[in-house]
Design a protein around this motif. Structure first.
Motif, PDB file in Angstrom:
ATOM      1  N   LYS A 243       3.480  19.377  -3.787  1.00 22.62           N
ATOM      2  CA  LYS A 243       2.123  19.917  -3.776  1.00 22.62           C
ATOM      3  C   LYS A 243       1.070  18.856  -4.113  1.00 22.62           C
ATOM      4  N   LYS A 244       1.512  17.670  -4.481  1.00 24.21           N
ATOM      5  CA  LYS A 244       0.577  16.613  -4.868  1.00 24.21           C
ATOM      6  C   LYS A 244       0.760  15.390  -3.974  1.00 24.21           C
ATOM      7  N   ILE A 245      -0.354  14.818  -3.561  1.00 23.25           N
ATOM      8  CA  ILE A 245      -0.296  13.603  -2.745  1.00 23.25           C
ATOM      9  C   ILE A 245       0.206  12.450  -3.622  1.00 23.25           C
ATOM     10  N   PRO A 246       1.239  11.725  -3.208  1.00 23.12           N
ATOM     11  CA  PRO A 246       1.790  10.630  -4.025  1.00 23.12           C
ATOM     12  C   PRO A 246       0.996   9.321  -3.841  1.00 23.12           C
ATOM     13  N   TYR A 247      -0.222   9.311  -4.382  1.00 26.26           N
ATOM     14  CA  TYR A 247      -1.083   8.138  -4.207  1.00 26.26           C
ATOM     15  C   TYR A 247      -0.409   6.865  -4.710  1.00 26.26           C
ATOM     16  N   ASN A 248       0.317   6.987  -5.833  1.00 20.84           N
ATOM     17  CA  ASN A 248       0.974   5.799  -6.401  1.00 20.84           C
ATOM     18  C   ASN A 248       2.038   5.240  -5.457  1.00 20.84           C
ATOM     19  N   LEU A 249       2.756   6.125  -4.768  1.00 24.90           N
ATOM     20  CA  LEU A 249       3.769   5.649  -3.824  1.00 24.90           C
ATOM     21  C   LEU A 249       3.134   4.972  -2.614  1.00 24.90           C
ATOM     22  N   ILE A 250       1.992   5.487  -2.198  1.00 28.28           N
ATOM     23  CA  ILE A 250       1.290   4.847  -1.075  1.00 28.28           C
ATOM     24  C   ILE A 250       0.915   3.419  -1.461  1.00 28.28           C
ATOM     25  N   GLU A 251       0.348   3.259  -2.656  1.00 28.32           N
ATOM     26  CA  GLU A 251      -0.072   1.927  -3.108  1.00 28.32           C
ATOM     27  C   GLU A 251       1.121   0.999  -3.266  1.00 28.32           C
ATOM     28  N   GLU A 252       2.183   1.512  -3.909  1.00 28.51           N
ATOM     29  CA  GLU A 252       3.361   0.670  -4.172  1.00 28.51           C
ATOM     30  C   GLU A 252       4.009   0.177  -2.887  1.00 28.51           C
ATOM     31  N   ASN A 253       4.088   1.057  -1.890  1.00 29.09           N
ATOM     32  CA  ASN A 253       4.813   0.679  -0.670  1.00 29.09           C
ATOM     33  C   ASN A 253       3.974  -0.159   0.285  1.00 29.09           C
ATOM     34  N   ILE A 254       2.663  -0.092   0.165  1.00 25.73           N
ATOM     35  CA  ILE A 254       1.843  -1.042   0.920  1.00 25.73           C
ATOM     36  C   ILE A 254       2.191  -2.459   0.488  1.00 25.73           C
ATOM     37  N   THR A 255       2.323  -2.635  -0.827  1.00 26.74           N
ATOM     38  CA  THR A 255       2.686  -3.949  -1.362  1.00 26.74           C
ATOM     39  C   THR A 255       4.136  -4.296  -1.050  1.00 26.74           C
ATOM     40  N   LYS A 256       5.020  -3.325  -1.246  1.00 21.81           N
ATOM     41  CA  LYS A 256       6.446  -3.587  -1.045  1.00 21.81           C
ATOM     42  C   LYS A 256       6.758  -4.029   0.374  1.00 21.81           C
ATOM     43  N   PHE A 257       6.175  -3.345   1.352  1.00 23.88           N
ATOM     44  CA  PHE A 257       6.468  -3.644   2.754  1.00 23.88           C
ATOM     45  C   PHE A 257       5.454  -4.603   3.370  1.00 23.88           C
ATOM     46  N   ASN A 258       4.453  -4.987   2.569  1.00 26.64           N
ATOM     47  CA  ASN A 258       3.437  -5.953   3.027  1.00 26.64           C
ATOM     48  C   ASN A 258       2.813  -5.503   4.351  1.00 26.64           C
ATOM     49  N   VAL A 259       2.390  -4.232   4.388  1.00 25.04           N
ATOM     50  CA  VAL A 259       1.825  -3.686   5.613  1.00 25.04           C
ATOM     51  C   VAL A 259       0.317  -3.900   5.663  1.00 25.04           C
ATOM     52  N   GLU A 260      -0.205  -3.913   6.861  1.00 27.81           N
ATOM     53  CA  GLU A 260      -1.638  -4.105   7.049  1.00 27.81           C
ATOM     54  C   GLU A 260      -2.355  -2.823   7.427  1.00 27.81           C
ATOM     55  N   MET A 261      -1.572  -1.751   7.667  1.00 27.28           N
ATOM     56  CA  MET A 261      -2.193  -0.500   8.079  1.00 27.28           C
ATOM     57  C   MET A 261      -1.354   0.683   7.618  1.00 27.28           C
ATOM     58  N   VAL A 262      -2.062   1.734   7.215  1.00 29.39           N
ATOM     59  CA  VAL A 262      -1.426   3.014   6.919  1.00 29.39           C
ATOM     60  C   VAL A 262      -1.946   4.013   7.940  1.00 29.39           C
ATOM     61  N   ILE A 263      -1.043   4.588   8.731  1.00 26.22           N
ATOM     62  CA  ILE A 263      -1.424   5.553   9.760  1.00 26.22           C
ATOM     63  C   ILE A 263      -1.085   6.959   9.272  1.00 26.22           C
ATOM     64  N   ASP A 264      -2.061   7.820   9.283  1.00 29.77           N
ATOM     65  CA  ASP A 264      -1.908   9.169   8.752  1.00 29.77           C
ATOM     66  C   ASP A 264      -1.587  10.149   9.890  1.00 29.77           C
ATOM     67  N   LEU A 265      -0.377  10.684   9.879  1.00 25.75           N
ATOM     68  CA  LEU A 265       0.049  11.673  10.871  1.00 25.75           C
ATOM     69  C   LEU A 265       0.159  13.064  10.262  1.00 25.75           C
ATOM     70  N   SER A 266      -0.407  13.250   9.069  1.00 18.82           N
ATOM     71  CA  SER A 266      -0.359  14.554   8.413  1.00 18.82           C
ATOM     72  C   SER A 266      -1.541  15.405   8.857  1.00 18.82           C
ATOM     73  N   ASP A 267      -1.598  16.633   8.346  1.00 21.92           N
ATOM     74  CA  ASP A 267      -2.677  17.540   8.725  1.00 21.92           C
ATOM     75  C   ASP A 267      -2.778  18.633   7.662  1.00 21.92           C
ATOM     76  N   GLU A 268      -3.801  19.464   7.787  1.00 23.66           N
ATOM     77  CA  GLU A 268      -3.900  20.624   6.910  1.00 23.66           C
ATOM     78  C   GLU A 268      -2.685  21.530   7.122  1.00 23.66           C
ATOM     79  N   PRO A 269      -2.217  22.259   6.100  1.00 19.86           N
ATOM     80  CA  PRO A 269      -2.829  22.424   4.771  1.00 19.86           C
ATOM     81  C   PRO A 269      -2.408  21.377   3.751  1.00 19.86           C
ATOM     82  N   VAL A 270      -1.552  20.421   4.161  1.00 13.42           N
ATOM     83  CA  VAL A 270      -1.103  19.400   3.215  1.00 13.42           C
ATOM     84  C   VAL A 270      -2.275  18.523   2.772  1.00 13.42           C
ATOM     85  N   ILE A 271      -3.155  18.223   3.696  1.00 11.61           N
ATOM     86  CA  ILE A 271      -4.252  17.280   3.444  1.00 11.61           C
ATOM     87  C   ILE A 271      -5.583  17.974   3.698  1.00 11.61           C
TER      88      ILE A 271
END
Length: 459
Positions: A70-98
């Motif tokens: 029920k909660k967006i894992p903001y910390n996991l998003i931040e951690e894995n951007i660094t872990k995988f050294n990515v340059e983009m996060v693509i959002d494929l989610s939709d309501e009601p999750v977001i």
């Protein structure tokens, strides 16, 4: 890096059927992207099987679930951007999750990590910063317009110049700045009303921020221009990189980089001061990209904290929110008080300001008590030329001095009309004063400058 080689993370949810999400992933990779990870940000309660290994095998990608569906894992998003050294996060989610609010929080997290946040019809890019300065530096940026950035910028530079070992310079960008960055030797020339009128008559915006900085701080300034300001602070066009680079050849050893409105200067600095206007709505500061700006701060100066502008209940809520957003920054609430740069003693005065009418009585009392003058009227229409003109015409024959802040229509209307009537013109600074006795604003500024110098010397 070429766009076709970008590594990305995809944010997905359990509301979509897996074959549909898989088709979207395949489409992304068909465009040359390499999807490093699928991060489920919600909706996993809908899944029959939450076995990570099974789901990873289906997508042929690493998969991570947040701890709470029920909660967006903001910390996991931040951690894995660094872990995988990515340059983009693509959002494929939709309501009601977001929803819109959660998306801005995700965007803040992603931009903080220096990555792009992209969805089907939106894209937010991190601020571009150019590392061009050869001296210690600090940045002053704001969460909005008319909250006192130039006043605080000039105050910090003057304080440092008078109280410390540094010789500072201010680089400012404004919507009326010069086509070619302009150096103003505020440390050497006297900026009189007549001098600024000459500049104005030649087509210059003589009330641009760098002129105010030079007049009030008495240090060298560099004026630049900018056009537009994005939601996260990026400008569309500016010559500030060129202007900042010019400071490397000046006889200075500290650079203050000043923002404009809520636009953020694209110059890399050692420390950052963020100004928050207490007059702004709470939502503007705690939602959208308000948190993004606040999180950039080493020192937060909350301006315009007069109770007439910001009731105590709102101020307390605002301070609590700022501390939640950025617990590592020092936060100091302040008020502004006018300080004429020349004597107005025993004079009848018309005062032009951008301060709201609700604090006019405070400004009148302060000026009369501290500068032994008689305030005939205060006009809060300095940024409204037609109304300012009316205020001047109504009072011009009853006053001795036109006292005005140096911004907006200060030169082309206030100064011009006063000089045409043979009135003296005196410019007025705005001094930030800590609201609470236990807050030492000067000490906080000087400490930040010394930390900036320490960081610079560690490079």
């Amino acid at each position: 890096m070429d766009e076709t080689s970008k590594k990305v993370i995809c944010l997905v949810d359990g509301e979509h059927y897996f074959p549909v999400t898989k088709s979207a992933i395949d489409k992304i990779e068909s465009k040359g992207y390499n999807v490093e990870l699928l991060l489920f940000i919600g909706g996993t309660e809908k899944l029959r099987d939450t076995n990570v290994d099974v789901i990873s095998e289906f997508f042929n990608k690493p998969v991570i679930f947040g701890e709470n569906h029920k909660k967006i894992p903001y910390n996991l998003i931040e951690e894995n951007i660094t872990k995988f050294n990515v340059e983009m996060v693509i959002d494929l989610s939709d309501e009601p999750v977001i929803n819109y609010s959660k998306r801005f929080k995700i965007a803040t997290s992603v931009l903080e990590q220096g990555a792009i946040y992209k969805g089907p019809d939106f894209e937010f890019k991190p601020l571009k910063e150019y590392d061009v300065l050869k001296n210690p530096s600090y940045k002053i940026l704001g969460t909005g317009k008319r909250i006192g950035k130039t006043a605080v910028s000039a105050y910090t530079a003057r304080l440092i110049n008078e109280e410390d070992k540094f010789t500072p310079c201010i680089v400012a960008m404004g919507r009326g700045g010069p086509e070619i960055p302009e150096i103003v030797r505020g440390d050497k020339i006297k900026l009189t009303p007549q001098y600024l009128m000459e500049k104005s008559n030649k087509g210059f915006h003589a009330a641009s921020d760098h002129w105010e900085d030079a007049l009030m701080s008495r240090v060298v300034t560099v004026g630049c221009r900018r056009c537009a300001g994005g939601m996260a602070g990026q400008v569309y066009m500016t010559n500030m990189v060129e202007g900042a680079t010019m400071t490397n050849d000046l006889d200075i050893d500290l650079v203050a980089i000043e923002g404009s409105g809520s636009a953020i200067p694209p110059i890399k600095t050692n420390k950052q001061i963020v100004l928050v206007g207490a007059s702004q709505s709470i939502d503007t500061l705690t939602e959208y990209f308000g948190p993004y700006r606040i999180k950039l701060a080493d020192l937060v100066i909350v301006t315009m904290c007069d109770e007439e502008i910001c009731p105590k209940e709102k101020l307390n809520l605002l301070l609590n929110k700022i501390n939640e957003i950025n617990p590592n920054a020092q936060v100091i609430p302040t008020i502004f008080r006018p300080h004429p740069v020349e004597s107005i003693e025993n004079k009848n005065v018309l005062f032009a300001t951008t301060a709201p009418e609700s604090v006019q009585h405070l400004l009148k009392e302060y000026l009369e008590e501290n500068f032994n003058c008689n305030i005939i009227e205060i006009s809060s229409n300095l940024s409204n030329r037609p109304l300012l003109q009316e205020d001047i015409e109504r009072n011009i024959d009853n006053v001795d001095i036109m006292l005005t802040e140096l911004k907006a229509a200060a030169v082309d209307v206030a100064t011009k009309d006063a000089l045409d009537k043979n009135l003296d013109v005196v410019y007025c600074d705005n001094i930030p004063i800590a609201l609470n006795e236990n807050d030492n604003l000067d000490e906080a500024i000087l400490n930040l400058v010394h930390k900036a110098a320490d960081d610079f010397n560690k490079k």
